[in-house]
Design a protein around this motif. Structure first.
Motif, short mmCIF file in Angstrom:
data_model
loop_
_atom_site.label_atom_id
_atom_site.label_comp_id
_atom_site.label_asym_id
_atom_site.label_seq_id
_atom_site.Cartn_x
_atom_site.Cartn_y
_atom_site.Cartn_z
N PRO A 1 14.26 37.22 24.65
CA PRO A 1 13.74 37.95 25.76
C PRO A 1 13.35 37.45 26.80
CG PRO A 1 12.71 38.49 23.31
CD PRO A 1 13.66 37.22 23.75
N GLY A 2 13.54 38.33 27.49
CA GLY A 2 13.60 37.71 29.49
C GLY A 2 14.55 36.98 30.12
N TYR B 1 21.93 41.20 33.29
CA TYR B 1 21.09 41.78 31.64
C TYR B 1 19.70 41.29 31.55
CZ TYR B 1 19.99 45.12 27.78
OH TYR B 1 19.29 44.95 26.46
N GLN B 2 18.98 41.92 31.32
CA GLN B 2 17.85 41.11 30.95
C GLN B 2 17.12 41.52 29.85
OE1 GLN B 2 13.48 41.35 32.75
NE2 GLN B 2 13.32 39.93 32.34
N VAL B 3 17.74 40.33 29.17
CA VAL B 3 17.33 40.25 27.37
C VAL B 3 16.03 41.26 26.78
CG1 VAL B 3 17.56 39.06 24.73
CG2 VAL B 3 19.05 38.76 26.95
N ARG B 4 15.81 42.00 25.74
CA ARG B 4 15.17 42.00 25.55
C ARG B 4 14.37 42.28 24.22
NH1 ARG B 4 16.98 48.05 27.36
NH2 ARG B 4 17.04 47.00 30.09
N PRO B 5 13.26 42.05 23.29
CA PRO B 5 12.84 41.84 21.99
C PRO B 5 13.74 42.67 21.58
CG PRO B 5 10.61 42.04 22.88
CD PRO B 5 12.11 42.63 24.25
N GLY B 6 14.46 42.08 20.36
CA GLY B 6 15.80 42.67 19.35
C GLY B 6 17.07 42.26 19.64
N ASP B 7 17.23 42.05 21.05
CA ASP B 7 18.87 42.28 22.01
C ASP B 7 19.74 41.18 20.70
OD1 ASP B 7 18.57 44.40 23.40
OD2 ASP B 7 18.18 43.33 25.34
#
Length: 172
Positions: free
Chosen positions: A165-166, A124-130
């Motif tokens: 993120p990323g 899973y690639q982390v997104r902003p706000g995760d």
């Protein structure tokens, strides 16, 4: 014979012209040059012109001083901006290195997953706000399973609240 008429000074004699010594030429008495006397309005006009020129000189000096101050301020701002630019370039280089490191870790994780043959694991690639609770809720249907994700990614995460993120996380 009739008496001749009396002759006046203007008749028969050449008129005597009064000559003035020009003021700009030497006089016989003094032997020096006399300064020409200017009419009073000419002196006032010259004084007025001199005052005007002095005013223009003052204005010019003030304008030059103002221009010098503006130039010095512009040079100061340029030096500050050059320093800021260098700092940004250094930060950019660090970010590029960090991105390269993250990509390297991602590649190692992908290889590790393939080697272990973990078909039941997901990336899973982390997104902003995760955050880990939200990711846990998404994959497991429960937010309290975030510790499982944290433990599986301990090599990437120093603390559960330090997601970037990323970055790519392994979801066991």
């Amino acid at each position: 014979m009739p008496e001749p008429e009396p002759v006046t000074a203007t008749e028969g004699a050449e008129p005597k012209l009064e000559t003035e010594t020009p003021r700009s030429q030497p006089t016989e008495e003094a032997g020096t040059e006399a300064a020409p006397e200017a009419p009073p309005h000419a002196l006032e006009e010259l004084q007025h012109r001199i005052q005007g020129m002095q005013g223009k000189l003052r204005e010019s000096a003030l304008a030059r001083k103002s221009a010098d101050q503006a130039r010095m301020e512009a040079e100061r701002r340029l030096a500050e901006n050059m320093q800021a630019l260098e700092a940004l370039r250094a930060a950019h280089a660090k970010l590029e290195q960090r991105l390269s490191d993250c990509e390297s870790v991602r590649s190692r994780l992908t290889e590790e997953l393939q080697r272990r043959g973990a078909a039941d694991r997901t990336l899973y690639q982390v997104r902003p706000g995760d955050n880990l609770a939200a990711i846990s809720l998404h994959f497991y249907g429960r937010a309290d399973q975030w510790r499982v994700i944290f433990e599986a990614n301990r090599s990437l995460l120093d603390a559960p609240d330090r997601l970037t993120p990323g970055m790519t996380l392994v979801i066991p």
